[in-house]
Design a protein around this motif. Structure first.
Motif, PDB file in Angstrom:
ATOM      1  N   LEU A 269       0.887  -1.304   0.054  1.00  0.00           N
ATOM      2  CA  LEU A 269      -0.089  -0.195   0.021  1.00  0.00           C
ATOM      3  C   LEU A 269       0.735   1.277   0.188  1.00  0.00           C
ATOM      4  O   LEU A 269       0.508   2.216  -0.683  1.00  0.00           O
ATOM      5  CB  LEU A 269      -0.911  -0.037   1.146  1.00  0.00           C
ATOM      6  CG  LEU A 269      -2.088  -0.927   1.187  1.00  0.00           C
ATOM      7  CD1 LEU A 269      -3.038  -0.996   2.277  1.00  0.00           C
ATOM      8  CD2 LEU A 269      -2.856  -0.790  -0.109  1.00  0.00           C
ATOM      9  N   HIS A 270       2.029   1.122   0.479  1.00  0.00           N
ATOM     10  CA  HIS A 270       2.770   2.173   0.814  1.00  0.00           C
ATOM     11  C   HIS A 270       4.078   2.133  -0.075  1.00  0.00           C
ATOM     12  O   HIS A 270       5.292   2.201   0.348  1.00  0.00           O
ATOM     13  CB  HIS A 270       3.103   2.643   2.237  1.00  0.00           C
ATOM     14  CG  HIS A 270       2.083   3.086   3.062  1.00  0.00           C
ATOM     15  ND1 HIS A 270       1.402   1.961   3.590  1.00  0.00           N
ATOM     16  CD2 HIS A 270       1.032   4.141   2.968  1.00  0.00           C
ATOM     17  CE1 HIS A 270       0.429   2.399   4.166  1.00  0.00           C
ATOM     18  NE2 HIS A 270       0.049   3.447   3.676  1.00  0.00           N
ATOM     19  N   ARG A 271       3.972   1.911  -1.341  1.00  0.00           N
ATOM     20  CA  ARG A 271       5.501   1.519  -2.318  1.00  0.00           C
ATOM     21  C   ARG A 271       6.131   2.581  -2.104  1.00  0.00           C
ATOM     22  O   ARG A 271       7.197   2.310  -2.510  1.00  0.00           O
ATOM     23  CB  ARG A 271       4.835   0.908  -3.624  1.00  0.00           C
ATOM     24  CG  ARG A 271       4.157  -0.315  -3.540  1.00  0.00           C
ATOM     25  CD  ARG A 271       3.781  -0.655  -4.829  1.00  0.00           C
ATOM     26  NE  ARG A 271       3.094  -1.830  -4.984  1.00  0.00           N
ATOM     27  CZ  ARG A 271       2.666  -2.628  -6.007  1.00  0.00           C
ATOM     28  NH1 ARG A 271       3.299  -2.514  -7.144  1.00  0.00           N
ATOM     29  NH2 ARG A 271       1.904  -3.768  -5.753  1.00  0.00           N
ATOM     30  N   ARG A 272       5.599   3.944  -2.215  1.00  0.00           N
ATOM     31  CA  ARG A 272       6.748   4.920  -2.541  1.00  0.00           C
ATOM     32  C   ARG A 272       7.787   4.905  -1.151  1.00  0.00           C
ATOM     33  O   ARG A 272       8.758   5.448  -1.686  1.00  0.00           O
ATOM     34  CB  ARG A 272       5.985   6.087  -2.554  1.00  0.00           C
ATOM     35  CG  ARG A 272       4.975   6.568  -3.360  1.00  0.00           C
ATOM     36  CD  ARG A 272       4.495   7.904  -3.410  1.00  0.00           C
ATOM     37  NE  ARG A 272       3.243   7.728  -4.226  1.00  0.00           N
ATOM     38  CZ  ARG A 272       2.033   8.334  -3.916  1.00  0.00           C
ATOM     39  NH1 ARG A 272       1.883   9.079  -2.732  1.00  0.00           N
ATOM     40  NH2 ARG A 272       0.821   8.268  -4.787  1.00  0.00           N
ATOM     41  N   LYS A 273       7.398   4.475  -0.135  1.00  0.00           N
ATOM     42  CA  LYS A 273       8.701   4.601   0.851  1.00  0.00           C
ATOM     43  C   LYS A 273       9.618   3.470   0.627  1.00  0.00           C
ATOM     44  O   LYS A 273      10.877   3.578   1.150  1.00  0.00           O
ATOM     45  CB  LYS A 273       7.837   4.062   2.261  1.00  0.00           C
ATOM     46  CG  LYS A 273       6.988   5.030   2.661  1.00  0.00           C
ATOM     47  CD  LYS A 273       6.261   4.617   4.100  1.00  0.00           C
ATOM     48  CE  LYS A 273       5.418   5.535   4.802  1.00  0.00           C
ATOM     49  NZ  LYS A 273       4.919   4.902   6.089  1.00  0.00           N
ATOM     50  N   LYS A 274       9.484   2.420  -0.247  1.00  0.00           N
ATOM     51  CA  LYS A 274      10.348   1.514  -0.685  1.00  0.00           C
ATOM     52  C   LYS A 274      11.097   0.788   0.689  1.00  0.00           C
ATOM     53  O   LYS A 274      12.267   0.740   0.557  1.00  0.00           O
ATOM     54  CB  LYS A 274      11.132   1.940  -1.759  1.00  0.00           C
ATOM     55  CG  LYS A 274      10.439   2.543  -2.772  1.00  0.00           C
ATOM     56  CD  LYS A 274      11.429   2.598  -3.962  1.00  0.00           C
ATOM     57  CE  LYS A 274      10.649   3.099  -5.129  1.00  0.00           C
ATOM     58  NZ  LYS A 274      10.821   2.466  -6.536  1.00  0.00           N
ATOM     59  N   GLU A 275      10.528   0.942   1.633  1.00  0.00           N
ATOM     60  CA  GLU A 275      11.083   0.136   2.714  1.00  0.00           C
ATOM     61  C   GLU A 275      10.756  -1.429   2.792  1.00  0.00           C
ATOM     62  O   GLU A 275       9.429  -1.632   2.990  1.00  0.00           O
ATOM     63  CB  GLU A 275      10.392   0.799   4.141  1.00  0.00           C
ATOM     64  CG  GLU A 275      10.863   2.343   4.240  1.00  0.00           C
ATOM     65  CD  GLU A 275      10.274   2.996   5.664  1.00  0.00           C
ATOM     66  OE1 GLU A 275      10.002   2.201   6.449  1.00  0.00           O
ATOM     67  OE2 GLU A 275      10.205   3.939   5.734  1.00  0.00           O
ATOM     68  N   ASN A 276      11.793  -2.230   2.658  1.00  0.00           N
ATOM     69  CA  ASN A 276      11.505  -3.609   2.765  1.00  0.00           C
ATOM     70  C   ASN A 276      12.195  -4.095   4.119  1.00  0.00           C
ATOM     71  O   ASN A 276      13.342  -3.715   4.437  1.00  0.00           O
ATOM     72  CB  ASN A 276      12.540  -4.387   1.717  1.00  0.00           C
ATOM     73  CG  ASN A 276      11.638  -3.927   0.434  1.00  0.00           C
ATOM     74  OD1 ASN A 276      10.142  -3.932   0.230  1.00  0.00           O
ATOM     75  ND2 ASN A 276      12.385  -3.894  -0.832  1.00  0.00           N
ATOM     76  N   LYS A 277      11.694  -4.867   4.743  1.00  0.00           N
ATOM     77  CA  LYS A 277      11.921  -5.415   6.070  1.00  0.00           C
ATOM     78  C   LYS A 277      12.498  -6.709   5.817  1.00  0.00           C
ATOM     79  O   LYS A 277      11.867  -7.705   5.055  1.00  0.00           O
ATOM     80  CB  LYS A 277      11.223  -5.436   7.149  1.00  0.00           C
ATOM     81  CG  LYS A 277      10.407  -4.028   7.266  1.00  0.00           C
ATOM     82  CD  LYS A 277      11.410  -3.152   7.849  1.00  0.00           C
ATOM     83  CE  LYS A 277      10.761  -1.691   8.588  1.00  0.00           C
ATOM     84  NZ  LYS A 277      11.076  -0.547   8.116  1.00  0.00           N
ATOM     85  N   ILE A 278      13.511  -7.136   6.508  1.00  0.00           N
ATOM     86  CA  ILE A 278      14.025  -8.709   6.353  1.00  0.00           C
ATOM     87  C   ILE A 278      13.634  -9.220   7.698  1.00  0.00           C
ATOM     88  O   ILE A 278      13.963  -8.620   8.851  1.00  0.00           O
ATOM     89  CB  ILE A 278      15.558  -8.607   6.226  1.00  0.00           C
ATOM     90  CG1 ILE A 278      15.917  -7.807   4.751  1.00  0.00           C
ATOM     91  CG2 ILE A 278      15.914 -10.069   6.025  1.00  0.00           C
ATOM     92  CD1 ILE A 278      15.298  -8.262   3.673  1.00  0.00           C
ATOM     93  N   ILE A 279      12.597 -10.461   7.626  1.00  0.00           N
ATOM     94  CA  ILE A 279      12.619 -11.182   8.728  1.00  0.00           C
ATOM     95  C   ILE A 279      13.106 -12.673   8.746  1.00  0.00           C
ATOM     96  O   ILE A 279      13.622 -12.864   7.567  1.00  0.00           O
ATOM     97  CB  ILE A 279      11.054 -11.220   9.152  1.00  0.00           C
ATOM     98  CG1 ILE A 279      10.401 -11.851   7.870  1.00  0.00           C
ATOM     99  CG2 ILE A 279      10.437  -9.897   9.255  1.00  0.00           C
ATOM    100  CD1 ILE A 279       8.893 -12.125   8.072  1.00  0.00           C
ATOM    101  N   TYR A 280      13.050 -13.408   9.830  1.00  0.00           N
ATOM    102  CA  TYR A 280      13.503 -14.920   9.844  1.00  0.00           C
ATOM    103  C   TYR A 280      12.444 -15.721  10.433  1.00  0.00           C
ATOM    104  O   TYR A 280      11.759 -15.112  11.258  1.00  0.00           O
ATOM    105  CB  TYR A 280      14.690 -14.895  10.618  1.00  0.00           C
ATOM    106  CG  TYR A 280      16.076 -14.002  10.090  1.00  0.00           C
ATOM    107  CD1 TYR A 280      16.929 -14.794   9.171  1.00  0.00           C
ATOM    108  CD2 TYR A 280      16.225 -12.744  10.384  1.00  0.00           C
ATOM    109  CE1 TYR A 280      17.881 -14.178   8.554  1.00  0.00           C
ATOM    110  CE2 TYR A 280      17.388 -12.136   9.681  1.00  0.00           C
ATOM    111  CZ  TYR A 280      18.231 -12.967   8.936  1.00  0.00           C
ATOM    112  OH  TYR A 280      19.074 -12.227   8.465  1.00  0.00           O
TER     113      TYR A 280
END
Length: 112
Positions: A33-44
């Motif tokens: 929904l908020h693609r402009r932020k381009k924040e990807n989180k990495i989880i395990y």
């Protein structure tokens, strides 16, 4: 009802099947929904070696009820809105997410 001036954390509550040989690599969480932020989180879904901890919040923790949880999203509700939309996508870097058993999502006020 969510308080408008409080930051919340969303946790994915899950288990990994004993028969599942995978899910050792990190998984990317994207907010569609908020693609402009381009924040990807990495989880395990399985704890990585101590040297590979990029962010202590995004690794799984054991819960008292036997399930595991991992933080997947932080947000602060808009003062004027009653709804907080979310559309998160989990993308594995390698293999599949076969064997992942999801209980649900849990929202709590942020404690950090």
């Amino acid at each position: 009802m969510l308080s408008p001036f409080t930051e919340y954390t969303c946790y994915l509550v899950f288990k990994v099947s004993e028969k599942c040989p995978g899910l050792h690599c990190p998984v990317k969480v994207r907010d569609l929904l908020h693609r402009r932020k381009k924040e990807n989180k990495i989880i395990y879904f399985r704890s990585p070696a101590a040297l590979n901890h990029h962010d202590v919040f995004w690794v799984p923790q054991q819960r008292k009820d036997g399930w595991m949880e991992v933080m997947i999203w932080k947000f602060k509700p808009d003062y004027n809105k009653q709804v907080v939309p979310m559309n998160l996508k989990l993308v594995t870097y390698e293999g599949t997410m076969s064997g992942l058993i999801i209980c649900g999502l849990e929202f709590r006020p942020d404690q950090s």
